[in-house]
Design a protein around this motif. Structure first.
Motif, PDB file in Angstrom:
ATOM      1  N   GLN A   1       4.067 -57.024 -10.204  1.00  0.00           N
ATOM      2  CA  GLN A   1       2.623 -56.960 -10.378  1.00  0.00           C
ATOM      3  C   GLN A   1       2.226 -55.684 -11.117  1.00  0.00           C
ATOM      4  OE1 GLN A   1       0.955 -57.235  -6.483  1.00  0.00           O
ATOM      5  NE2 GLN A   1       1.243 -59.431  -6.372  1.00  0.00           N
ATOM      6  N   ALA A   2       1.142 -55.789 -11.866  1.00  0.00           N
ATOM      7  CA  ALA A   2       0.607 -54.617 -12.554  1.00  0.00           C
ATOM      8  C   ALA A   2      -0.041 -53.701 -11.528  1.00  0.00           C
ATOM      9  CB  ALA A   2      -0.426 -55.064 -13.586  1.00  0.00           C
ATOM     10  N   PRO A   3      -0.045 -52.383 -11.764  1.00  0.00           N
ATOM     11  CA  PRO A   3      -0.682 -51.474 -10.822  1.00  0.00           C
ATOM     12  C   PRO A   3      -2.184 -51.758 -10.733  1.00  0.00           C
ATOM     13  CG  PRO A   3       0.303 -50.274 -12.680  1.00  0.00           C
ATOM     14  CD  PRO A   3       0.545 -51.721 -12.892  1.00  0.00           C
ATOM     15  N   ALA A   4      -2.732 -51.507  -9.550  1.00  0.00           N
ATOM     16  CA  ALA A   4      -4.166 -51.719  -9.343  1.00  0.00           C
ATOM     17  C   ALA A   4      -4.962 -50.756 -10.225  1.00  0.00           C
ATOM     18  CB  ALA A   4      -4.513 -51.508  -7.884  1.00  0.00           C
ATOM     19  N   ALA A   5      -6.126 -51.205 -10.631  1.00  0.00           N
ATOM     20  CA  ALA A   5      -6.958 -50.448 -11.563  1.00  0.00           C
ATOM     21  C   ALA A   5      -7.547 -49.193 -10.928  1.00  0.00           C
ATOM     22  CB  ALA A   5      -8.074 -51.334 -12.082  1.00  0.00           C
ATOM     23  N   THR A   6      -7.637 -48.147 -11.730  1.00  0.00           N
ATOM     24  CA  THR A   6      -8.322 -46.917 -11.365  1.00  0.00           C
ATOM     25  C   THR A   6      -9.380 -46.686 -12.435  1.00  0.00           C
ATOM     26  OG1 THR A   6      -6.383 -45.998 -10.276  1.00  0.00           O
ATOM     27  CG2 THR A   6      -8.060 -44.437 -10.984  1.00  0.00           C
TER      28      THR A   6
ATOM     29  N   GLN B   1      -2.931 -40.316  -3.013  1.00  0.00           N
ATOM     30  CA  GLN B   1      -3.900 -39.576  -2.218  1.00  0.00           C
ATOM     31  C   GLN B   1      -5.024 -40.531  -1.825  1.00  0.00           C
ATOM     32  OE1 GLN B   1      -5.968 -36.576  -4.570  1.00  0.00           O
ATOM     33  NE2 GLN B   1      -5.322 -37.609  -6.421  1.00  0.00           N
ATOM     34  N   PRO B   2      -5.834 -40.167  -0.855  1.00  0.00           N
ATOM     35  CA  PRO B   2      -6.956 -41.031  -0.500  1.00  0.00           C
ATOM     36  C   PRO B   2      -7.933 -41.165  -1.668  1.00  0.00           C
ATOM     37  CG  PRO B   2      -6.558 -39.385   1.216  1.00  0.00           C
ATOM     38  CD  PRO B   2      -5.706 -39.013   0.034  1.00  0.00           C
ATOM     39  N   ALA B   3      -8.565 -42.314  -1.780  1.00  0.00           N
ATOM     40  CA  ALA B   3      -9.510 -42.564  -2.873  1.00  0.00           C
ATOM     41  C   ALA B   3     -10.644 -41.551  -2.876  1.00  0.00           C
ATOM     42  CB  ALA B   3     -10.055 -43.985  -2.776  1.00  0.00           C
ATOM     43  N   THR B   4     -11.104 -41.154  -1.699  1.00  0.00           N
ATOM     44  CA  THR B   4     -12.223 -40.198  -1.632  1.00  0.00           C
ATOM     45  C   THR B   4     -11.822 -38.834  -2.186  1.00  0.00           C
ATOM     46  OG1 THR B   4     -11.633 -39.769   0.676  1.00  0.00           O
ATOM     47  CG2 THR B   4     -13.440 -41.307   0.275  1.00  0.00           C
ATOM     48  N   ARG B   5     -10.603 -38.407  -1.932  1.00  0.00           N
ATOM     49  CA  ARG B   5     -10.146 -37.123  -2.474  1.00  0.00           C
ATOM     50  C   ARG B   5     -10.019 -37.221  -3.994  1.00  0.00           C
ATOM     51  NH1 ARG B   5      -6.049 -34.058  -4.349  1.00  0.00           N
ATOM     52  NH2 ARG B   5      -5.918 -31.918  -3.622  1.00  0.00           N
ATOM     53  N   ALA B   6      -9.447 -38.312  -4.479  1.00  0.00           N
ATOM     54  CA  ALA B   6      -9.317 -38.497  -5.920  1.00  0.00           C
ATOM     55  C   ALA B   6     -10.691 -38.466  -6.577  1.00  0.00           C
ATOM     56  CB  ALA B   6      -8.608 -39.819  -6.216  1.00  0.00           C
ATOM     57  N   CYS B   7     -11.671 -39.088  -5.945  1.00  0.00           N
ATOM     58  CA  CYS B   7     -13.033 -39.099  -6.484  1.00  0.00           C
ATOM     59  C   CYS B   7     -13.601 -37.685  -6.571  1.00  0.00           C
ATOM     60  CB  CYS B   7     -13.927 -39.991  -5.619  1.00  0.00           C
ATOM     61  SG  CYS B   7     -15.621 -40.134  -6.233  1.00  0.00           S
ATOM     62  N   ARG B   8     -13.458 -36.925  -5.499  1.00  0.00           N
ATOM     63  CA  ARG B   8     -13.983 -35.544  -5.502  1.00  0.00           C
ATOM     64  C   ARG B   8     -13.341 -34.707  -6.603  1.00  0.00           C
ATOM     65  NH1 ARG B   8     -13.366 -36.201   0.044  1.00  0.00           N
ATOM     66  NH2 ARG B   8     -11.558 -34.825   0.051  1.00  0.00           N
TER      67      ARG B   8
ATOM     68  N   ALA C   1     -19.871 -45.218  -9.792  1.00  0.00           N
ATOM     69  CA  ALA C   1     -18.875 -46.159  -9.275  1.00  0.00           C
ATOM     70  C   ALA C   1     -17.510 -45.493  -9.388  1.00  0.00           C
ATOM     71  CB  ALA C   1     -18.891 -47.456 -10.064  1.00  0.00           C
ATOM     72  N   PHE C   2     -16.634 -45.794  -8.410  1.00  0.00           N
ATOM     73  CA  PHE C   2     -15.290 -45.215  -8.424  1.00  0.00           C
ATOM     74  C   PHE C   2     -14.342 -46.173  -7.723  1.00  0.00           C
ATOM     75  CE2 PHE C   2     -11.740 -42.580  -7.157  1.00  0.00           C
ATOM     76  CZ  PHE C   2     -11.556 -41.761  -8.255  1.00  0.00           C
ATOM     77  N   SER C   3     -13.260 -46.519  -8.402  1.00  0.00           N
ATOM     78  CA  SER C   3     -12.219 -47.387  -7.844  1.00  0.00           C
ATOM     79  C   SER C   3     -10.876 -46.712  -8.103  1.00  0.00           C
ATOM     80  CB  SER C   3     -12.258 -48.763  -8.506  1.00  0.00           C
ATOM     81  OG  SER C   3     -11.223 -49.571  -7.996  1.00  0.00           O
ATOM     82  N   TYR C   4     -10.145 -46.430  -7.029  1.00  0.00           N
ATOM     83  CA  TYR C   4      -8.879 -45.717  -7.150  1.00  0.00           C
ATOM     84  C   TYR C   4      -7.737 -46.609  -6.703  1.00  0.00           C
ATOM     85  CZ  TYR C   4      -5.415 -42.010  -6.696  1.00  0.00           C
ATOM     86  OH  TYR C   4      -4.294 -41.233  -6.831  1.00  0.00           O
ATOM     87  N   LYS C   5      -6.883 -47.007  -7.635  1.00  0.00           N
ATOM     88  CA  LYS C   5      -5.730 -47.857  -7.366  1.00  0.00           C
ATOM     89  C   LYS C   5      -6.134 -49.086  -6.559  1.00  0.00           C
ATOM     90  CE  LYS C   5      -2.485 -44.158  -8.010  1.00  0.00           C
ATOM     91  NZ  LYS C   5      -1.282 -43.486  -7.622  1.00  0.00           N
ATOM     92  N   GLY C   6      -7.250 -49.667  -6.967  1.00  0.00           N
ATOM     93  CA  GLY C   6      -7.718 -50.900  -6.349  1.00  0.00           C
ATOM     94  C   GLY C   6      -8.660 -50.723  -5.173  1.00  0.00           C
ATOM     95  N   VAL C   7      -8.912 -49.487  -4.740  1.00  0.00           N
ATOM     96  CA  VAL C   7      -9.813 -49.223  -3.615  1.00  0.00           C
ATOM     97  C   VAL C   7     -11.149 -48.743  -4.174  1.00  0.00           C
ATOM     98  CG1 VAL C   7     -10.197 -47.831  -1.540  1.00  0.00           C
ATOM     99  CG2 VAL C   7      -7.894 -48.619  -2.097  1.00  0.00           C
ATOM    100  N   ALA C   8     -12.178 -49.586  -4.066  1.00  0.00           N
ATOM    101  CA  ALA C   8     -13.519 -49.228  -4.555  1.00  0.00           C
ATOM    102  C   ALA C   8     -14.285 -48.509  -3.452  1.00  0.00           C
ATOM    103  CB  ALA C   8     -14.274 -50.478  -4.982  1.00  0.00           C
ATOM    104  N   LEU C   9     -14.914 -47.401  -3.797  1.00  0.00           N
ATOM    105  CA  LEU C   9     -15.704 -46.657  -2.828  1.00  0.00           C
ATOM    106  C   LEU C   9     -17.070 -47.301  -2.649  1.00  0.00           C
ATOM    107  CD1 LEU C   9     -14.984 -42.925  -3.758  1.00  0.00           C
ATOM    108  CD2 LEU C   9     -13.746 -44.420  -2.196  1.00  0.00           C
TER     109      LEU C   9
END
Length: 97
Positions: free
Chosen positions: A19-24, A61-68, A79-87
């Motif tokens: 599978q392709a990596p989840a979108a960021t 790392q957690p999506a929230t940390r990546a966002c910060r 909007a922010f989505s990190y490796k498939g996890v949308a905040l």
């Protein structure tokens, strides 16, 4: 011999099944703050086109940390989505604070 041929065929097909990596990705609140060229943040290579930015790679790392971390460099996001996890809205508010 037949088992060896079957195993070889399965091994050769494995990359096609991966599978392709989840979108960021993210959407900047102010497109004027988008960097003109690719920017590396925590190992992720961010590229922006207008207010939309996408990334490849990066450390786990957690999506929230990546966002910060991204907000520190690029400014607030809508909007922010990190490796498939949308905040969600609450998480985005914390990220932008």
């Amino acid at each position: 011999m037949r088992a060896l041929l079957i195993a070889a065929a399965l091994f050769a097909a494995a990359p096609a099944v991966a599978q392709a990596p989840a979108a960021t990705s993210l959407t900047l609140a102010d497109a004027a703050k988008a960097p003109a060229r690719a920017t590396i943040i925590d190992g992720a290579r961010w590229s922006c086109e207008g207010a939309t930015c996408t990334a490849a790679g990066g450390t786990e790392q957690p999506a929230t940390r990546a966002c910060r971390r991204v907000v520190q460099k690029f400014g607030p996001v809508t909007a922010f989505s990190y490796k498939g996890v949308a905040l969600g809205a609450d998480e985005l508010a914390v990220c932008n604070a």
